[in-house]
Design a protein around this motif. Structure first.
Motif, PDB file in Angstrom:
ATOM      1  N   ASP A  32    -103.435 -57.225  75.479  1.00 26.78           N
ATOM      2  CA  ASP A  32    -104.873 -57.123  75.220  1.00 26.78           C
ATOM      3  C   ASP A  32    -105.639 -57.284  76.538  1.00 26.78           C
ATOM      4  O   ASP A  32    -105.526 -58.321  77.196  1.00 26.78           O
ATOM      5  N   PRO A  33    -106.442 -56.282  76.941  1.00 25.72           N
ATOM      6  CA  PRO A  33    -107.151 -56.359  78.221  1.00 25.72           C
ATOM      7  C   PRO A  33    -108.148 -57.512  78.324  1.00 25.72           C
ATOM      8  O   PRO A  33    -108.449 -57.954  79.429  1.00 25.72           O
ATOM      9  N   VAL A  34    -108.652 -58.006  77.221  1.00 28.24           N
ATOM     10  CA  VAL A  34    -109.557 -59.163  77.270  1.00 28.24           C
ATOM     11  C   VAL A  34    -108.854 -60.348  77.927  1.00 28.24           C
ATOM     12  O   VAL A  34    -109.458 -61.103  78.685  1.00 28.24           O
ATOM     13  N   PHE A  35    -107.562 -60.477  77.666  1.00 26.98           N
ATOM     14  CA  PHE A  35    -106.783 -61.558  78.264  1.00 26.98           C
ATOM     15  C   PHE A  35    -106.141 -61.127  79.585  1.00 26.98           C
ATOM     16  O   PHE A  35    -106.197 -61.855  80.570  1.00 26.98           O
ATOM     17  N   SER A  36    -105.535 -59.941  79.614  1.00 29.08           N
ATOM     18  CA  SER A  36    -104.801 -59.513  80.814  1.00 29.08           C
ATOM     19  C   SER A  36    -105.723 -59.297  82.016  1.00 29.08           C
ATOM     20  O   SER A  36    -105.304 -59.489  83.150  1.00 29.08           O
ATOM     21  N   GLU A  37    -106.970 -58.924  81.761  1.00 29.99           N
ATOM     22  CA  GLU A  37    -107.932 -58.757  82.848  1.00 29.99           C
ATOM     23  C   GLU A  37    -108.729 -60.035  83.112  1.00 29.99           C
ATOM     24  O   GLU A  37    -109.673 -60.034  83.898  1.00 29.99           O
ATOM     25  N   ASP A  89    -105.311 -59.911  67.619  1.00 38.34           N
ATOM     26  CA  ASP A  89    -105.929 -59.273  66.445  1.00 38.34           C
ATOM     27  C   ASP A  89    -105.595 -59.980  65.131  1.00 38.34           C
ATOM     28  O   ASP A  89    -105.849 -59.446  64.052  1.00 38.34           O
ATOM     29  N   THR A  90    -105.046 -61.177  65.212  1.00 43.42           N
ATOM     30  CA  THR A  90    -104.739 -61.948  64.004  1.00 43.42           C
ATOM     31  C   THR A  90    -105.998 -62.430  63.289  1.00 43.42           C
ATOM     32  O   THR A  90    -105.918 -62.881  62.152  1.00 43.42           O
ATOM     33  N   MET A 132    -102.154 -67.354  73.709  1.00 41.70           N
ATOM     34  CA  MET A 132    -102.798 -67.513  75.002  1.00 41.70           C
ATOM     35  C   MET A 132    -103.431 -68.899  75.116  1.00 41.70           C
ATOM     36  O   MET A 132    -104.019 -69.393  74.156  1.00 41.70           O
ATOM     37  N   VAL A 133    -103.280 -69.497  76.302  1.00 45.90           N
ATOM     38  CA  VAL A 133    -103.949 -70.757  76.653  1.00 45.90           C
ATOM     39  C   VAL A 133    -104.841 -70.407  77.842  1.00 45.90           C
ATOM     40  O   VAL A 133    -104.341 -70.100  78.930  1.00 45.90           O
ATOM     41  N   VAL A 134    -106.161 -70.410  77.615  1.00 46.49           N
ATOM     42  CA  VAL A 134    -107.099 -69.882  78.605  1.00 46.49           C
ATOM     43  C   VAL A 134    -108.181 -70.912  78.937  1.00 46.49           C
ATOM     44  O   VAL A 134    -108.800 -71.482  78.037  1.00 46.49           O
ATOM     45  N   ILE A 135    -108.401 -71.124  80.224  1.00 40.53           N
ATOM     46  CA  ILE A 135    -109.511 -71.968  80.684  1.00 40.53           C
ATOM     47  C   ILE A 135    -110.730 -71.062  80.744  1.00 40.53           C
ATOM     48  O   ILE A 135    -110.748 -70.081  81.494  1.00 40.53           O
TER      49      ILE A 135
END
Length: 163
Positions: A32-37, A89-90, A132-135
């Motif tokens: 997913d580009p929202v995360f990968s980018e 997309d869950t 995903m674990v995102v700051i």
């Protein structure tokens, strides 16, 4: 006797832990580009491989649990905000594969049990199980270091420092 009414403190812990058993992925590897980018922020991902137990990747205060249970926001004592995003997309599954046992306002310790995620149900519905674990407040982040590998839920994956 009065310890029941004692205010619970958030533990200061700058370590990041695996939220589930699986293989480490750099965010750039997430489909997913929202995360990968890194639009949402920086962090890491875990590709689950069997066990459905979810644990907290950080110590902090629960600030958000999505109505669909696919995302949890945790504010760390050091000021960092962490998003735990369960699958891609869950959100479309309306919470059905998740059993989350924490709520907004709870103080959680790192590696604390948060619930479970039905991996087979997600895969059967055609969705990706990557976590995903995102700051999300990158303006506060000084350094983020992680290590590749295969992890059990609660194993240390990395460490952060703040500005």
């Amino acid at each position: 006797m009065f310890s029941l009414f004692k205010k619970q403190e958030i533990v200061m812990d700058n370590d990041l832990y695996s939220p589930i058993q699986g293989e480490f992925l750099n965010l750039e590897e997430v489909s997913d580009p929202v995360f990968s980018e890194k639009t949402m922020g920086d962090g890491f991902a875990i590709q689950p491989d069997g066990d459905e137990l979810l644990v907290s990747p950080v110590a902090g205060k629960v600030m958000m649990v999505a109505a669909t249970k696919h995302a949890i926001g945790i504010h760390m004592a050091n000021g960092l905000d962490v998003l735990l995003h369960l699958g891609l997309d869950t959100v479309n599954m309306d919470g059905s594969p998740f059993n989350i046992n924490i709520k907004v306002g709870d103080i959680v310790s790192a590696r604390q049990h948060l619930g479970t995620m039905d991996l087979e149900k997600i895969i059967s519905a055609g969705y990706d199980t990557t976590i995903m674990v995102v700051i999300t407040n990158m303006n506060m982040l000084k350094t983020l270091s992680t290590n590749d590998g295969r992890y059990q839920a609660g194993d240390k994956v990395g460490v952060v420092t703040v500005k």
